[in-house]
Design a protein around this motif. Structure first.
Motif, PDB file in Angstrom:
ATOM      1  N   LEU A 155      40.171  16.310  11.609  1.00 51.73           N
ATOM      2  CA  LEU A 155      38.818  16.804  11.854  1.00 51.73           C
ATOM      3  C   LEU A 155      38.239  17.467  10.607  1.00 51.73           C
ATOM      4  CD1 LEU A 155      39.227  18.272  15.466  1.00 51.73           C
ATOM      5  CD2 LEU A 155      37.868  16.282  14.800  1.00 51.73           C
ATOM      6  N   ARG A 156      39.055  18.227   9.901  1.00 49.41           N
ATOM      7  CA  ARG A 156      38.570  18.885   8.687  1.00 49.41           C
ATOM      8  C   ARG A 156      38.278  17.878   7.585  1.00 49.41           C
ATOM      9  NH1 ARG A 156      43.313  23.128   9.698  1.00 49.41           N
ATOM     10  NH2 ARG A 156      42.197  24.564  11.080  1.00 49.41           N
ATOM     11  N   ALA A 157      39.059  16.814   7.524  1.00 50.25           N
ATOM     12  CA  ALA A 157      38.801  15.771   6.528  1.00 50.25           C
ATOM     13  C   ALA A 157      37.430  15.145   6.732  1.00 50.25           C
ATOM     14  CB  ALA A 157      39.882  14.689   6.605  1.00 50.25           C
ATOM     15  N   LEU A 158      36.933  15.181   7.972  1.00 53.29           N
ATOM     16  CA  LEU A 158      35.609  14.659   8.287  1.00 53.29           C
ATOM     17  C   LEU A 158      34.534  15.745   8.207  1.00 53.29           C
ATOM     18  CD1 LEU A 158      36.446  12.375  11.353  1.00 53.29           C
ATOM     19  CD2 LEU A 158      36.617  11.877   8.917  1.00 53.29           C
ATOM     20  N   GLY A 159      34.904  16.898   7.683  1.00 52.44           N
ATOM     21  CA  GLY A 159      33.932  17.973   7.500  1.00 52.44           C
ATOM     22  C   GLY A 159      33.736  18.865   8.700  1.00 52.44           C
ATOM     23  N   ASN A 160      34.610  18.796   9.691  1.00 48.76           N
ATOM     24  CA  ASN A 160      34.468  19.577  10.912  1.00 48.76           C
ATOM     25  C   ASN A 160      35.523  20.690  10.931  1.00 48.76           C
ATOM     26  OD1 ASN A 160      34.354  20.625  13.516  1.00 48.76           O
ATOM     27  ND2 ASN A 160      34.065  18.644  14.487  1.00 48.76           N
ATOM     28  N   SER A 161      35.106  21.895  10.585  1.00 49.14           N
ATOM     29  CA  SER A 161      36.053  23.021  10.582  1.00 49.14           C
ATOM     30  C   SER A 161      35.857  23.945  11.772  1.00 49.14           C
ATOM     31  CB  SER A 161      35.902  23.826   9.285  1.00 49.14           C
ATOM     32  OG  SER A 161      34.594  24.388   9.191  1.00 49.14           O
ATOM     33  N   LYS A 162      34.841  23.684  12.602  1.00 48.67           N
ATOM     34  CA  LYS A 162      34.536  24.598  13.707  1.00 48.67           C
ATOM     35  C   LYS A 162      35.345  24.303  14.971  1.00 48.67           C
ATOM     36  CE  LYS A 162      29.865  25.738  12.175  1.00 48.67           C
ATOM     37  NZ  LYS A 162      28.418  25.720  12.493  1.00 48.67           N
ATOM     38  N   VAL A 163      35.483  23.025  15.319  1.00 49.88           N
ATOM     39  CA  VAL A 163      36.190  22.685  16.552  1.00 49.88           C
ATOM     40  C   VAL A 163      37.648  23.149  16.535  1.00 49.88           C
ATOM     41  CG1 VAL A 163      37.055  20.753  17.942  1.00 49.88           C
ATOM     42  CG2 VAL A 163      34.656  20.829  17.252  1.00 49.88           C
ATOM     43  N   PRO A 164      38.405  22.930  15.437  1.00 51.06           N
ATOM     44  CA  PRO A 164      39.770  23.470  15.405  1.00 51.06           C
ATOM     45  C   PRO A 164      39.810  24.985  15.613  1.00 51.06           C
ATOM     46  CG  PRO A 164      39.493  21.859  13.655  1.00 51.06           C
ATOM     47  CD  PRO A 164      38.126  22.110  14.232  1.00 51.06           C
ATOM     48  N   ALA A 288      42.254  29.454   3.544  1.00 53.08           N
ATOM     49  CA  ALA A 288      41.083  28.732   4.050  1.00 53.08           C
ATOM     50  C   ALA A 288      40.250  28.161   2.915  1.00 53.08           C
ATOM     51  CB  ALA A 288      40.231  29.671   4.909  1.00 53.08           C
ATOM     52  N   MET A 289      40.048  28.952   1.866  1.00 53.23           N
ATOM     53  CA  MET A 289      39.269  28.477   0.721  1.00 53.23           C
ATOM     54  C   MET A 289      39.980  27.317   0.032  1.00 53.23           C
ATOM     55  SD  MET A 289      36.365  29.134  -0.911  1.00 53.23           S
ATOM     56  CE  MET A 289      35.901  30.859  -0.740  1.00 53.23           C
ATOM     57  N   GLY A 290      41.308  27.386  -0.047  1.00 51.11           N
ATOM     58  CA  GLY A 290      42.066  26.289  -0.642  1.00 51.11           C
ATOM     59  C   GLY A 290      41.950  25.014   0.174  1.00 51.11           C
ATOM     60  N   THR A 291      42.044  25.132   1.504  1.00 47.45           N
ATOM     61  CA  THR A 291      41.887  23.966   2.372  1.00 47.45           C
ATOM     62  C   THR A 291      40.496  23.367   2.227  1.00 47.45           C
ATOM     63  OG1 THR A 291      43.440  24.916   3.961  1.00 47.45           O
ATOM     64  CG2 THR A 291      42.017  23.154   4.752  1.00 47.45           C
ATOM     65  N   THR A 292      39.491  24.228   2.160  1.00 48.03           N
ATOM     66  CA  THR A 292      38.114  23.770   1.972  1.00 48.03           C
ATOM     67  C   THR A 292      37.969  22.989   0.673  1.00 48.03           C
ATOM     68  OG1 THR A 292      37.201  25.637   3.210  1.00 48.03           O
ATOM     69  CG2 THR A 292      35.718  24.510   1.695  1.00 48.03           C
ATOM     70  N   LEU A 293      38.529  23.525  -0.408  1.00 51.63           N
ATOM     71  CA  LEU A 293      38.394  22.874  -1.707  1.00 51.63           C
ATOM     72  C   LEU A 293      39.125  21.537  -1.725  1.00 51.63           C
ATOM     73  CD1 LEU A 293      37.001  23.356  -4.384  1.00 51.63           C
ATOM     74  CD2 LEU A 293      39.106  24.394  -5.249  1.00 51.63           C
ATOM     75  N   SER A 294      40.215  21.437  -0.963  1.00 52.87           N
ATOM     76  CA  SER A 294      40.932  20.169  -0.863  1.00 52.87           C
ATOM     77  C   SER A 294      40.057  19.097  -0.210  1.00 52.87           C
ATOM     78  CB  SER A 294      42.223  20.355  -0.058  1.00 52.87           C
ATOM     79  OG  SER A 294      42.878  19.121   0.148  1.00 52.87           O
ATOM     80  N   VAL A 295      39.430  19.440   0.921  1.00 51.73           N
ATOM     81  CA  VAL A 295      38.548  18.490   1.614  1.00 51.73           C
ATOM     82  C   VAL A 295      37.339  18.156   0.750  1.00 51.73           C
ATOM     83  CG1 VAL A 295      37.065  18.160   3.636  1.00 51.73           C
ATOM     84  CG2 VAL A 295      39.286  19.292   3.883  1.00 51.73           C
ATOM     85  N   TYR A 296      36.737  19.190   0.168  1.00 52.74           N
ATOM     86  CA  TYR A 296      35.564  19.012  -0.690  1.00 52.74           C
ATOM     87  C   TYR A 296      35.889  18.089  -1.873  1.00 52.74           C
ATOM     88  CZ  TYR A 296      31.906  20.346  -4.049  1.00 52.74           C
ATOM     89  OH  TYR A 296      30.884  20.335  -4.972  1.00 52.74           O
ATOM     90  N   LEU A 373      43.615  27.953  -4.471  1.00 52.20           N
ATOM     91  CA  LEU A 373      42.455  27.131  -4.820  1.00 52.20           C
ATOM     92  C   LEU A 373      42.843  25.907  -5.642  1.00 52.20           C
ATOM     93  CD1 LEU A 373      39.681  29.700  -5.814  1.00 52.20           C
ATOM     94  CD2 LEU A 373      39.744  28.251  -3.790  1.00 52.20           C
ATOM     95  N   TYR A 374      43.524  26.134  -6.737  1.00 51.85           N
ATOM     96  CA  TYR A 374      43.739  25.058  -7.698  1.00 51.85           C
ATOM     97  C   TYR A 374      44.815  24.078  -7.215  1.00 51.85           C
ATOM     98  CZ  TYR A 374      40.480  27.192 -10.879  1.00 51.85           C
ATOM     99  OH  TYR A 374      39.311  27.672 -11.428  1.00 51.85           O
ATOM    100  N   ARG A 375      45.802  24.572  -6.500  1.00 51.76           N
ATOM    101  CA  ARG A 375      46.802  23.668  -5.944  1.00 51.76           C
ATOM    102  C   ARG A 375      46.165  22.702  -4.945  1.00 51.76           C
ATOM    103  NH1 ARG A 375      51.350  26.781  -3.031  1.00 51.76           N
ATOM    104  NH2 ARG A 375      49.669  27.219  -1.586  1.00 51.76           N
ATOM    105  N   ASN A 376      45.375  23.230  -4.015  1.00 53.63           N
ATOM    106  CA  ASN A 376      44.764  22.394  -2.992  1.00 53.63           C
ATOM    107  C   ASN A 376      43.669  21.510  -3.556  1.00 53.63           C
ATOM    108  OD1 ASN A 376      45.791  23.130  -0.080  1.00 53.63           O
ATOM    109  ND2 ASN A 376      45.697  25.050  -1.186  1.00 53.63           N
ATOM    110  N   GLY A 377      42.893  22.063  -4.467  1.00 53.18           N
ATOM    111  CA  GLY A 377      41.826  21.275  -5.064  1.00 53.18           C
ATOM    112  C   GLY A 377      42.346  20.090  -5.854  1.00 53.18           C
TER     113      GLY A 377
END
Length: 449
Positions: A155-164, A288-296, A373-377
């Motif tokens: 879901l997050r890969a599709l840009g949906n972080s709210k439902v989880p 959370a910021m690292g996960t976001t940067l990974s998807v982004y 940040l940098y690991r996930n990104g």
């Protein structure tokens, strides 16, 4: 509720995506925190130490699964960003098959070797039985862990972080209720906390599955989607296994710290457990910021927008640094007072030990922000092996410090193990990022809308 992260303000998009993730991560912490608080208050300090002594093993298992499932869905985010919906569904199907196979293997291996691992870790004899029962139940629920983590990653890969987030809130509240029922009502002790955690995690996974089936039509799978595609599998393993291994390397270092800590006795184990729970609530923002940067990064990599990836790294870095300073000051000054939520006896001695740990880690939150940040990104861009070197640096920093602390029976040394790991890994990741941007990215830059 899918979100395309390849257009719009990078800073605004990253912040809006991160906030639900952060809240979700905090609620996920409530699983283990509820166990810790209720066990410590209603069963006793030794039971708290028993649950805490297995915390690093849980960290090893859970973070490895999180790393693996996040790695499997990097391709999902890239293909979604590129507009390749058929390829996206294929990647989802292959990640499901891989996760099912791996979950069975990990369950068997972890349960077979658990007693030996607790022995090697110097688990105190007065808490050994409770620790063993607790962690064996957790291992039996690995399938539930993987189910939620994989589906939420999709879901997050599709840009949906709210439902989880919504499902985690429900599951966290359910965990608290079940803790009270099993521990206070049925007097199951540490085992009751483990049952509550597994059941709650399984419920959140099932809810994610129902939501995807009913509300995400672009993930409606066909028979063709489930046919093995070894090219996709190879790519997912190339990203997912190094990410899992990297997380496991970090956890192995934490196991070394736990082994050094166990030598100091159950009271210090209880104090360290409480301090880690306090720290983990605050530091979920970095995760959370690292996960976001990974998807982004993954979505924009799929769209070929390299300049936009750079902008995202800059925005995320500044936001994380501001948070690191504010949160570090917070836990170094008033964090110790949260000790009262975890224990009912020896509060003075335990609070002093908690304060030492929080001061040691709070001053080094900026390196921790860099690591996440940098690991996930970098992983989101599709580079799975390079960040693993940072994981090795973490292991060296944490492991060497833990060994020295163990030889001197130093609680302060144990508290400094994580900061040493963050500094080494963070420095290496920054070098990697600039190397990748200079030598691995396309020379031509697109015009960012």
């Amino acid at each position: 509720m899918e979100k395309d992260m390849t257009a719009g303000s990078p800073a605004k998009m990253i912040l809006n995506f991160t906030i639900p993730l952060f809240l979700g991560n905090v609620f996920q912490q409530f699983y283990s925190m509820a166990d810790t608080v209720i066990v410590g208050k209603f069963v006793g300090t030794k039971a708290l130490a028993a649950v805490g002594s297995t915390g690093t093993i849980m960290f090893l298992i859970v973070t490895s699964l999180i790393g693996m499932t996040a790695g499997f869905t990097v391709l999902t985010a890239q293909r979604f960003g590129a507009g390749d919906l058929a390829g996206m569904r294929k990647s989802v199907a292959m990640s499901g098959i891989l996760s099912a196979i791996i979950s069975i293997l990990i369950t068997i291996i972890s349960m077979a070797g658990m007693k030996s691992l607790l022995t090697v870790m110097n688990t105190p004899q007065d808490i050994f039985h409770d620790a063993y029962v607790y962690i064996m139940i957790i291992c039996g629920g690995i399938v539930a862990q993987i189910l939620y983590n994989l589906l939420s990653s999709i879901l997050r890969a599709l840009g949906n972080s709210k439902v989880p987030l919504y499902f985690l809130i429900f599951a966290a509240l359910m965990n608290i209720v079940l803790d009270l029922v099993f521990i206070i009502g049925f007097h199951l002790g540490a085992a009751g906390a483990a049952y509550a955690t597994v059941i709650s995690q399984g419920l959140s996974g099932v809810l994610c599955l129902i939501y995807i089936i009913k509300k995400v039509p672009i993930l409606k799978m066909t028979k063709d989607d489930w046919r093995m595609d070894w090219i996709v599998v190879k790519f997912q393993l190339t990203i997912g296994l190094p990410m899992a291994f990297q997380y496991s390397i970090t956890a192995i270092g934490t196991l070394m710290v736990q082994s050094a800590l166990n030598i100091l006795g159950s009271t210090m184990v209880a104090a360290f457990t409480a301090a880690c729970k306090i720290e983990q609530v605050v530091t979920q923002a970095f995760i959370a910021m690292g996960t976001t940067l990974s998807v982004y990064s993954a979505q924009n990599m799929g769209a070929g927008k390299v300049k936009r990836i750079r902008q995202g790294f800059r925005a995320a870095t500044w936001m994380s640094f501001v948070y690191a300073i504010l949160s570090g000051l917070l836990i170094m000054t008033v964090g110790k007072y949260m000790t009262v939520f975890f224990v009912s006896g020896n509060i003075g001695e335990i609070m002093d030990a908690v304060d030492i740990y929080l001061k040691c880690v709070g001053i080094f939150f900026i390196p921790l922000a860099v690591v996440n940040l940098y690991r996930n990104g970098i992983q989101g861009m599709g580079f799975g092996l390079l960040p693993m070197m940072a994981g090795i640096a973490e292991l060296i920093g944490r492991g060497v410090t833990a060994i020295i602390a163990s030889r001197h029976a130093s609680y302060l040394g144990i508290c400094l193990a994580s900061p040493a790991a963050w500094i080494l890994a963070g420095a290496l990741l920054i070098v990697m990022y600039f190397y990748i941007m200079k030598h691995k990215m396309p020379i031509s830059e697109e015009t960012t809308p």
